[in-house]
Design a protein around this motif. Structure first.
Motif: not given
Length: 318
Positions: A12, A15, A17-18, A79-81, A231, A234, A252
């Motif tokens: 993260a 990226t 997107w975190q 999804d990271l969100n 993530e 990971e 990604v």
């Protein structure tokens, strides 16, 4: 020797997107970034192993996960969100309606500006164009009526590196846009309308008009999708070797640097069985390997859609 998971740098950190936010400004709680997905699952269905295979995808708005689950795949969506993941869950498990995410607000602003300044881009004219089902006629109309000097001037002001879109995006996303994205995007639209009938293209309706195509099918029930907060790199690294038969990953690699991309490739090779399939989409312009299946994806925006077999030096699965 492989390092233990605890010793690895957090993906993260590399990226954008975190943060769960597309728009520049003070940090705040994550938001829904995508109310719908802008990838055509027909690409996946043409290259994935037979139904029943275990597939990992990005959750985003849930559209791709739902389509794959409906086709008989065992789907894990990550999804990271956390807000985006909760939204996908509400759509997949509860049938919640689509929302307007940050991406839709940005494209809506662009459409409204074009409609205010260019008569050809008013809603009725665009809707008439989108009802066409002959690609040759579509390309003729696109070139003669829509892709004119006015649109090119507006696109340059909005989409070039110093344009309005770059100013609006958080810094980590600005580098994801190809140089000259204004001409790149218009070229990709022309490629799509020359190949795929507008009248059956859900993604063209969403991008060019901001509406669902008349007669479009509802989101398939996806209650069997396993949803994971985390993530993707990971998750792949911590999975057992060969856990998945396929992965499909969009955006990604757009934003993070080359170290992240190398780590992602290694993680995919670990978690996807040899001979499995990885589908990767990027907004970037094609490199020496070419655009792959980008022209097959009806969603217009992609520069590269690569489908490769794992453990085979990137051979095309078809």
């Amino acid at each position: 020797m492989n390092r233990s998971p605890a010793a690895r740098p957090a993906p993260a950190d590399g990226t954008p997107w975190q943060d769960g936010r597309l728009i520049a400004g003070p940090a705040g709680r994550p938001r829904v970034l995508f109310g719908r997905m802008y990838e055509d699952p027909a690409v996946e269905l043409s290259v994935l192993p037979p139904p029943g295979a275990r597939v990992l995808c990005i959750a985003s708005a849930g559209d791709t996960a739902a389509a794959l689950a409906a086709a008989g795949y065992e789907v894990t969506a990550i999804d990271l969100n956390p807000v985006q993941l909760a939204y996908a869950r509400a759509r997949l498990e509860g049938g919640a309606p689509a929302l307007t995410g940050a991406a839709e607000r940005l494209t809506g602003l662009g459409r409204a500006t074009a409609a205010a300044l260019l008569p050809a881009w008013r809603s009725a004219a665009v809707a008439g164009f989108l009802r066409l089902d002959d690609p040759a006629e579509q390309l003729r109309r696109w070139s003669a009526e829509f892709d004119g000097p006015g649109l090119r001037l507006l696109a340059a002001g909005a989409l070039r590196p110093a344009g309005a879109l770059a100013a609006a995006l958080r810094p980590g996303f600005r580098c994801a846009l190809p140089s000259g994205f204004d001409t790149v995007l218009l070229r990709r639209i022309a490629r799509t309308v020359a190949r795929h009938p507008n009248a059956a293209n859900d993604w063209a309706w969403r991008l060019l008009l901001g509406r669902e195509r008349p007669g479009a099918t509802a989101l398939p029930a996806g209650g069997g999708v396993r949803l994971v907060l985390g993530e993707v790199v990971e998750h792949l690294e911590r999975s057992t070797a060969g856990r998945y038969d396929a992965v499909t990953l969009s955006n990604v690699v757009d934003g993070p640097g080359p170290d992240f991309a190398r780590r992602l490739r290694s993680a995919v090779e670990h978690a996807v069985r040899p001979g499995g399939v990885a589908v990767v989409r990027s907004l970037r312009e094609p490199g020496p390997a070419g655009p792959g299946l980008a022209a097959e994806d009806r969603s217009v925006i992609w520069g590269v859609v690569r489908a490769v077999r794992t453990g085979t030096d990137g051979a095309d699965p078809r």
